[in-house]
Each structure stands twice: as C-alpha cells, then as structure tokens.
Write a protein that holds these residues in place. Structure first.
Motif, PDB file in Angstrom:
ATOM      1  N   UNK A  80      46.161  61.035  66.530  1.00 38.18           N
ATOM      2  CA  UNK A  80      47.169  61.843  65.632  1.00 38.18           C
ATOM      3  C   UNK A  80      47.355  63.185  66.359  1.00 38.18           C
ATOM      4  N   UNK A  81      48.550  63.497  66.678  1.00 39.61           N
ATOM      5  CA  UNK A  81      49.117  64.947  67.055  1.00 39.61           C
ATOM      6  C   UNK A  81      49.696  65.581  65.954  1.00 39.61           C
ATOM      7  N   UNK A  82      49.132  66.715  65.555  1.00 44.44           N
ATOM      8  CA  UNK A  82      49.444  67.557  64.802  1.00 44.44           C
ATOM      9  C   UNK A  82      50.346  68.860  65.238  1.00 44.44           C
ATOM     10  N   UNK A  83      51.241  69.389  64.818  1.00 44.94           N
ATOM     11  CA  UNK A  83      52.024  70.351  65.517  1.00 44.94           C
ATOM     12  C   UNK A  83      52.413  71.317  64.019  1.00 44.94           C
ATOM     13  N   UNK A  84      52.136  72.621  64.072  1.00 40.50           N
ATOM     14  CA  UNK A  84      52.617  73.459  63.144  1.00 40.50           C
ATOM     15  C   UNK A  84      53.496  74.502  63.645  1.00 40.50           C
ATOM     16  N   UNK A  85      54.673  74.805  63.220  1.00 40.21           N
ATOM     17  CA  UNK A  85      55.443  75.735  63.598  1.00 40.21           C
ATOM     18  C   UNK A  85      55.740  76.848  62.511  1.00 40.21           C
ATOM     19  N   UNK A  86      55.747  77.860  62.927  1.00 43.83           N
ATOM     20  CA  UNK A  86      55.782  78.931  61.920  1.00 43.83           C
ATOM     21  C   UNK A  86      56.427  80.466  62.200  1.00 43.83           C
ATOM     22  N   UNK A 139      58.738  87.680  68.885  1.00 46.18           N
ATOM     23  CA  UNK A 139      58.102  86.466  69.290  1.00 46.18           C
ATOM     24  C   UNK A 139      56.683  86.782  69.018  1.00 46.18           C
ATOM     25  N   UNK A 140      56.084  87.833  68.446  1.00 49.62           N
ATOM     26  CA  UNK A 140      54.657  87.895  68.008  1.00 49.62           C
ATOM     27  C   UNK A 140      54.641  87.412  66.571  1.00 49.62           C
ATOM     28  N   UNK A 141      55.760  87.049  66.229  1.00 51.14           N
ATOM     29  CA  UNK A 141      55.711  86.564  64.582  1.00 51.14           C
ATOM     30  C   UNK A 141      55.837  85.065  64.407  1.00 51.14           C
ATOM     31  N   UNK A 142      56.470  84.508  65.567  1.00 49.29           N
ATOM     32  CA  UNK A 142      56.642  83.220  65.428  1.00 49.29           C
ATOM     33  C   UNK A 142      55.642  82.507  66.144  1.00 49.29           C
ATOM     34  N   UNK A 143      55.211  81.271  65.851  1.00 50.72           N
ATOM     35  CA  UNK A 143      54.175  80.626  66.736  1.00 50.72           C
ATOM     36  C   UNK A 143      54.115  79.067  66.439  1.00 50.72           C
ATOM     37  N   UNK A 144      53.315  78.490  67.265  1.00 48.99           N
ATOM     38  CA  UNK A 144      53.090  77.119  67.365  1.00 48.99           C
ATOM     39  C   UNK A 144      51.677  76.804  67.496  1.00 48.99           C
ATOM     40  N   UNK A 145      50.942  75.962  66.669  1.00 48.42           N
ATOM     41  CA  UNK A 145      49.638  75.354  67.087  1.00 48.42           C
ATOM     42  C   UNK A 145      49.625  74.037  67.002  1.00 48.42           C
ATOM     43  N   UNK A 146      48.777  73.326  67.949  1.00 50.19           N
ATOM     44  CA  UNK A 146      48.842  72.082  68.060  1.00 50.19           C
ATOM     45  C   UNK A 146      47.269  71.462  68.206  1.00 50.19           C
TER      46      UNK A 146
END
Length: 157
Positions: free
Chosen positions: A119-125, A4-11
């Motif tokens: 404007x809502x930006x989400x980055x999932x990675x 889980x430390x490698x997957x993330x999400x910023x908004x």
C-alpha cells in the motif's frame, strides 16, 4: 505564489497480506466499513453526497489523530481500478486548520515475488504557515489503519 517551504509531500509504503483488489475495494466501495477493523482510529465514514465508489462523491470521516476526535470532509477526486488507486481531496475539517490544501492518494500494488500487496500512501499539502509541522503523525496513522484493515481482511472469519 506560495513558497516551496509551505508545500510538501510525504509518502510511505505498507506491506500487507491482503490482495490489492481486497484493499482497494475497501477504500473505494466500502469506506463506511473501515471502522469495523480499526474502531480506535476510525469511528465512521458517512456518505454526504453521491454514491460509494464514484468520483465526485463527498464523504465525512470521523477519526482519532494524536489522541483527539477529528473530522474530515473529503471528495473522491479520482479512482483508477486498473492501478488500484484512489485520491481524496480534503474540503473541510480539522486538517484544514493547518493546511490550505491536502490530498491523500492511496495505491495498492501486488508485492513483487510473493503474495500480498504494498500500500503506497502519498500526502500532498500546502501548510498555512512555516510553523506547521509536516503531517508525519497523520502518515503514521495511515500506516496503522492499513495494518488494521489488513488484519481484518485476512482474518479467518
């Protein structure tokens, strides 16, 4: 299974003066016009396969991030015109040097109690390894681009 430390999400949210329709239309149907409003950040957006505004279309962005010219090949994964939402999945390019997967989601909503939009930006990675930073500077770039596009859309001429 990835840790889980490698997957993330910023908004983040960006308040703009333009209508949700104007902003959504710019990213959905006219991303190749973005460089007119933010030349210092976006050099171009080229159609690689498909057609503007359609799911499955592949586009190539040329942009500047952290002072360096970069490229990103992305597929439009989904478009919801009612929700003013579009999702881009990164296929190739500079981002993929640090991330195994990367998804940008952009949703524009009317601002409550007034004119304008949010404007809502989400980055999932998923990062390639623990030493990779979360994409905060990339998130800031989307904020700056959003503000430039808004200024372009709401300028008198």
């Amino acid at each position: 299974m990835a840790s889980s430390a490698l997957t993330g999400k910023v908004e983040t949210d960006v308040e703009i003066k333009a209508s949700p329709e104007q902003f959504h239309d710019m990213f959905t149907n006219k991303p190749h016009h973005l460089h007119h409003s933010c030349k210092d950040k976006v050099q171009g957006c080229d159609l690689h396969e498909g057609e503007w505004g359609k799911v499955g279309t592949i586009i190539i962005w040329s942009y500047v991030h952290d002072g360096k010219a970069k490229k990103s090949k992305e597929v439009i994964e989904s478009i919801d015109h009612d929700k003013k939402l579009i999702t881009f999945k990164v296929l190739e390019g500079d981002i993929m040097e640090e991330y195994k997967s990367f998804l940008f989601t952009l949703q524009v909503s009317p601002k409550s109690g007034g004119s304008g939009s949010v404007v809502h930006w989400t980055m999932e990675y998923e990062k390639r390894h623990e030493a990779i930073d979360h994409p905060q500077t990339l998130l800031q770039l989307t904020v700056d681009i959003s503000k430039d596009i808004d200024a372009h859309l709401t300028s008198p001429n």
